[in-house]
Design a protein around this motif. Structure first.
Motif, PDB file in Angstrom:
ATOM      1  N   ILE A   1      -6.726   0.681  -7.091  1.00  0.00           N
ATOM      2  CA  ILE A   1      -7.056   1.967  -6.550  1.00  0.00           C
ATOM      3  C   ILE A   1      -8.646   1.581  -5.553  1.00  0.00           C
ATOM      4  O   ILE A   1      -8.913   1.320  -5.954  1.00  0.00           O
ATOM      5  N   ILE A   2      -8.663   1.464  -4.401  1.00  0.00           N
ATOM      6  CA  ILE A   2      -9.233   1.251  -2.939  1.00  0.00           C
ATOM      7  C   ILE A   2      -9.267   2.386  -2.663  1.00  0.00           C
ATOM      8  O   ILE A   2      -8.531   2.785  -1.891  1.00  0.00           O
TER       9      ILE A   2
ATOM     10  N   ARG B   1      -8.207   6.800  -3.737  1.00  0.00           N
ATOM     11  CA  ARG B   1      -8.538   8.052  -4.133  1.00  0.00           C
ATOM     12  C   ARG B   1      -7.711   8.894  -4.207  1.00  0.00           C
ATOM     13  O   ARG B   1      -8.025  10.131  -4.139  1.00  0.00           O
ATOM     14  N   LEU B   2      -7.191   9.415  -2.851  1.00  0.00           N
ATOM     15  CA  LEU B   2      -6.319  10.578  -2.093  1.00  0.00           C
ATOM     16  C   LEU B   2      -5.063  10.416  -2.681  1.00  0.00           C
ATOM     17  O   LEU B   2      -4.710  11.496  -1.969  1.00  0.00           O
TER      18      LEU B   2
ATOM     19  N   ALA C   1       0.731  -1.030  -0.252  1.00  0.00           N
ATOM     20  CA  ALA C   1      -0.048  -0.174   0.069  1.00  0.00           C
ATOM     21  C   ALA C   1       0.939   1.004   0.235  1.00  0.00           C
ATOM     22  O   ALA C   1       1.832   1.568   0.614  1.00  0.00           O
ATOM     23  N   SER C   2       0.196   2.352  -0.569  1.00  0.00           N
ATOM     24  CA  SER C   2       1.339   3.249  -0.506  1.00  0.00           C
ATOM     25  C   SER C   2       0.726   4.729  -0.454  1.00  0.00           C
ATOM     26  O   SER C   2      -0.713   4.284  -1.073  1.00  0.00           O
ATOM     27  N   THR C   3       0.816   6.046  -0.218  1.00  0.00           N
ATOM     28  CA  THR C   3       0.627   7.024  -0.778  1.00  0.00           C
ATOM     29  C   THR C   3       0.748   7.690  -2.218  1.00  0.00           C
ATOM     30  O   THR C   3       1.497   8.752  -2.553  1.00  0.00           O
TER      31      THR C   3
ATOM     32  N   SER D   1      -7.032  13.189   5.346  1.00  0.00           N
ATOM     33  CA  SER D   1      -8.505  14.151   4.968  1.00  0.00           C
ATOM     34  C   SER D   1      -7.243  15.414   3.173  1.00  0.00           C
ATOM     35  O   SER D   1      -5.878  14.057   3.988  1.00  0.00           O
ATOM     36  N   GLU D   2      -7.190  15.699   2.788  1.00  0.00           N
ATOM     37  CA  GLU D   2      -6.210  16.623   1.290  1.00  0.00           C
ATOM     38  C   GLU D   2      -5.385  17.215   2.141  1.00  0.00           C
ATOM     39  O   GLU D   2      -6.496  17.608   2.669  1.00  0.00           O
TER      40      GLU D   2
END
Length: 333
Positions: A123-124, A104-105, A78-80, A228-229
């Motif tokens: 994308i999950i 999706r962020l 998993a990754s940002t 949050s964004e």
């Protein structure tokens, strides 16, 4: 005080494994920040690493620990964004299949680059925790080898090699400002520096909403936070309720964790471009932002780690043009 979990010996071993596979990134003196701060300020330009962030150190070291049979099965994470890019790059060099799960962020520019490197992308959901659930499923059902973005001994040791470079470049170092999210970079850098120069302060810096490590430290245990964004999108995501390494290491080795507003992060990005001539993402700008906001105190030389450059350039231009550091900054052509 817990056992260090990842030791200086582990980090020295990782350095040997990374020889010829990563860049020893530059350390530069910042005259503008030195003047503002009143002590010598240096910038560790880790955003000039091959894949645009420090993550290549940990990903490459983790792959070096896999057996031939494990490499044949393929790896997943998993990754940002930046860990996925690093793992995809390192895996491609060795002919290993890589699957990267993201929420999706994650900004589209980071997703596109991971795809270009040949990874299988999933994308999950709306959070790092959602992406991790897909990782867990594919580990069970497809037999892939999970290489997490931070809570892994080999990952931490790889990131710790950056700490060795820092103390070799700057003498009489008083403090290091390091971005902190899941804690892989912060714990690795702290383990390396505290082993060699225990008096040096290690200060983690994050954003003021959704900072999972800071919330966990405040609670005394890993906790879930709402994501949050943020301009510092790479600092998003949880640390995992079953955290094995980074929570304890950050708790025991860091001297402080400070938080920045979005305006303060933007000010760091704008300063890096207009004064230092460096393009960096929000997560990489938090050290500069903390200095500009007067949230750091030191009695000697300070190093701010610029951890990554993988920013959407349209976003970057808007931030620079806005000049969100209380001054009118000319918009670059």
């Amino acid at each position: 005080m817990t056992d260090r979990l990842v030791t200086i010996a582990d980090i020295e071993k990782a350095r040997h494994a990374l020889e010829g596979k990563i860049v020893a990134t530059p350390m530069v003196h910042s005259s503008s920040l030195t003047e503002k701060f009143g002590q010598p300020v240096y910038l560790k330009l880790e955003h000039r690493q091959t894949t645009g962030s420090f993550k290549l150190r940990g990903a490459t070291n983790a792959l070096s620990h896999l057996s031939a049979a494990e490499k044949q099965r393929g790896v997943i994470a998993a990754s940002t964004g930046n860990h996925g890019r690093a793992l995809a790059y390192a895996a491609r060099l060795e002919g290993i299949r890589a699957v990267i799960c993201m929420s999706r962020l994650v900004p589209e520019n980071k997703v596109a680059e991971i795809s270009r490197l040949g990874a299988d992308i999933r994308i999950i959901g709306k959070s790092q925790d959602d992406a991790q659930e897909e990782v867990d499923r594919l580990v069970r059902e497809a037999g892939l080898i999970m290489l997490p973005p931070f809570d892994d001994a080999a990952i931490i040791a790889g990131q710790g090699t950056l700490g060795l470079e820092i103390i070799e470049d700057v003498e009489d170092l008083d403090a290091v400002l390091v971005p902190v999210s899941g804690g892989g970079l912060a714990s690795g850098v702290a383990a390396a520096i505290k082993a060699r120069r225990p008096a040096t302060k290690i200060i983690g810096v994050s954003m003021d909403h959704g900072a999972a490590m800071r919330a966990s430290l405040d609670a005394g245990k890993p906790v879930i936070v709402e994501e949050s964004e943020s301009l510092a999108d790479s600092l998003g995501g949880g640390i995992g309720l079953e955290n094995q390494f980074t929570f304890a290491m950050v708790r025991d080795l860091l001297d402080d964790v400070i938080l920045l507003s979005e305006d303060e992060i933007a000010a760091g990005m704008a300063h890096a471009y207009m004064q230092e001539r460096e393009v960096i993402e929000g997560a990489a700008a938090v050290g500069i932002g903390a200095l500009l906001a007067g949230k750091v105190q030191a009695r000697g030389p300070v190093v701010a780690v610029l951890s990554g450059r993988n920013v959407d350039m349209n976003q970057h231009r808007r931030i620079v043009c806005a000049g969100i550091n209380a001054k009118a900054i000319p918009c670059p052509a």
